[in-house]
Design an enzyme around this catalytic site. Structure first.
Site, PDB file in Angstrom:
ATOM      1  N   HIS A 105       0.850  -1.198   0.000  1.00  0.00           N
ATOM      2  CA  HIS A 105       0.000   0.000   0.000  1.00  0.00           C
ATOM      3  C   HIS A 105       0.884   1.246   0.000  1.00  0.00           C
ATOM      4  O   HIS A 105       1.987   1.228   0.545  1.00  0.00           O
ATOM      5  CB  HIS A 105      -0.932  -0.009   1.221  1.00  0.00           C
ATOM      6  CG  HIS A 105      -1.987   1.045   1.134  1.00  0.00           C
ATOM      7  ND1 HIS A 105      -1.749   2.350   1.491  1.00  0.00           N
ATOM      8  CD2 HIS A 105      -3.266   0.996   0.691  1.00  0.00           C
ATOM      9  CE1 HIS A 105      -2.855   3.059   1.271  1.00  0.00           C
ATOM     10  NE2 HIS A 105      -3.792   2.258   0.785  1.00  0.00           N
TER      11      HIS A 105
ATOM     12  N   GLU B   1      -3.632   2.997  -7.362  1.00  0.00           N
ATOM     13  CA  GLU B   1      -4.026   4.148  -6.536  1.00  0.00           C
ATOM     14  C   GLU B   1      -3.032   5.287  -6.704  1.00  0.00           C
ATOM     15  O   GLU B   1      -1.933   5.243  -6.119  1.00  0.00           O
ATOM     16  CB  GLU B   1      -4.024   3.764  -5.043  1.00  0.00           C
ATOM     17  CG  GLU B   1      -5.000   2.695  -4.655  1.00  0.00           C
ATOM     18  CD  GLU B   1      -5.246   2.691  -3.146  1.00  0.00           C
ATOM     19  OE1 GLU B   1      -6.409   2.669  -2.770  1.00  0.00           O
ATOM     20  OE2 GLU B   1      -4.275   2.737  -2.371  1.00  0.00           O
TER      21      GLU B   1
HETATM   22  O1  G3P Z   1      -6.516   1.816   0.492  1.00  0.00           O
HETATM   23  C1  G3P Z   1      -7.440   2.729   0.012  1.00  0.00           C
HETATM   24  C2  G3P Z   1      -6.928   4.087  -0.038  1.00  0.00           C
HETATM   25  O2  G3P Z   1      -5.587   4.300  -0.060  1.00  0.00           O
HETATM   26  C3  G3P Z   1      -7.767   5.089  -0.703  1.00  0.00           C
HETATM   27  O3  G3P Z   1      -8.087   5.939   0.313  1.00  0.00           O
HETATM   28  O4  G3P Z   1      -9.438   7.573   1.489  1.00  0.00           O
HETATM   29  O5  G3P Z   1      -8.866   7.946  -0.908  1.00  0.00           O
HETATM   30  O6  G3P Z   1     -10.499   6.172  -0.285  1.00  0.00           O
HETATM   31  P1  G3P Z   1      -9.304   6.968   0.126  1.00  0.00           P
END
Ligand code: G3P
Length: 222
Positions: free
Chosen positions: A93, A141
């Site tokens: 992560h 992400e």
């Molecule tokens: O692991 C999920 C994350 O990093 C995304 O976070 O708060 O943008 O949904 P968020």
């Protein structure tokens, strides 16, 4: 076609630990039941066993170390995650980055212990690299959008499309999740329409006054 995966990372948010973790897991269980969509949670390590014991939701760890049972202290062993009730684990992560060698070791250790593997990546190139380890999922992400409230689905749909294409080229069996800023059913729908198999999200659910309402909205267009 298999249900998309909605995976809620509870991180170390105050609202997502202890009783807070129970609250989110109860919401996930109830919305999964009424919608038929798979909703998993990734609580902090101490909450893995109680959450998996009390709720019928898939539970994921937030990290695993690529170690074998033996003389290690302060490490997270894949086998003990499975025994605690986890069905899978995040690896790499953005808030728990690893070296490439550690990612591979984590994927191998988790797979050997029978855990699903979700390798997080930050761009198209790292997604392609991670696909070569054949995890079950890659979760793309963009770090700058994490926790921003700005959805990757709307702000950077190109990274999703390109990651799906790059991952498929390396290994078509690897599924892709979209993450960062996901907060509504529309964000989830766009992510699915761009070829992914679900979403990885955190703050919109964990910090919500009413997680059930947010989760209902997230699955509403599936
Ligand atoms: O692991 C999920 C994350 O990093 C995304 O976070 O708060 O943008 O949904 P968020």
């Amino acid at each position: 076609m298999a249900s998309p995966l909605i995976l809620v990372n509870l991180k170390a948010y105050r609202e997502g630990i202890g009783r807070g973790a129970h609250r989110i897991a109860a919401a996930a269980e109830s919305v999964a039941d009424e919608s038929g969509i798979v909703i998993g949670v990734a609580p902090a390590f101490p909450d893995i066993h109680p959450i998996s014991h009390h709720f019928a939701v898939p539970v994921y760890a937030q990290h695993v170390d690529g170690i074998q049972p033996g003389a290690h202290t302060g490490h997270i062993l894949a086998e003990s995650l499975r025994l605690a009730g986890a069905v899978g684990t995040l690896i790499n992560h953005s808030e728990r980055r690893l070296t490439l060698a550690d990612v591979e070791a984590g994927v191998s250790a988790a797979r050997a212990a029978g855990l699903e593997t979700v390798v997080c990546t930050n761009n198209v190139r790292t997604s392609a690299a991670a696909a070569s380890f054949s995890p079950d999922y890659i979760a793309i992400e963009p770090p700058e959008l994490i926790g921003s409230g700005v959805s990757v689905s709307k702000a950077d749909p190109g990274i999703i499309e390109e990651s799906v294409a790059a991952v498929r080229q390396v290994n078509p069996d690897v599924k892709v999740l979209t993450g960062a800023g996901i907060s509504t059913g529309e964000c989830v729908r766009i992510a699915i329409d761009l070829g992914t198999d679900g979403v990885l999200l955190a703050s919109s659910v964990v910090k919500a006054d009413d997680p059930v309402t947010v989760l209902r909205d997230l699955v509403s267009l599936l």
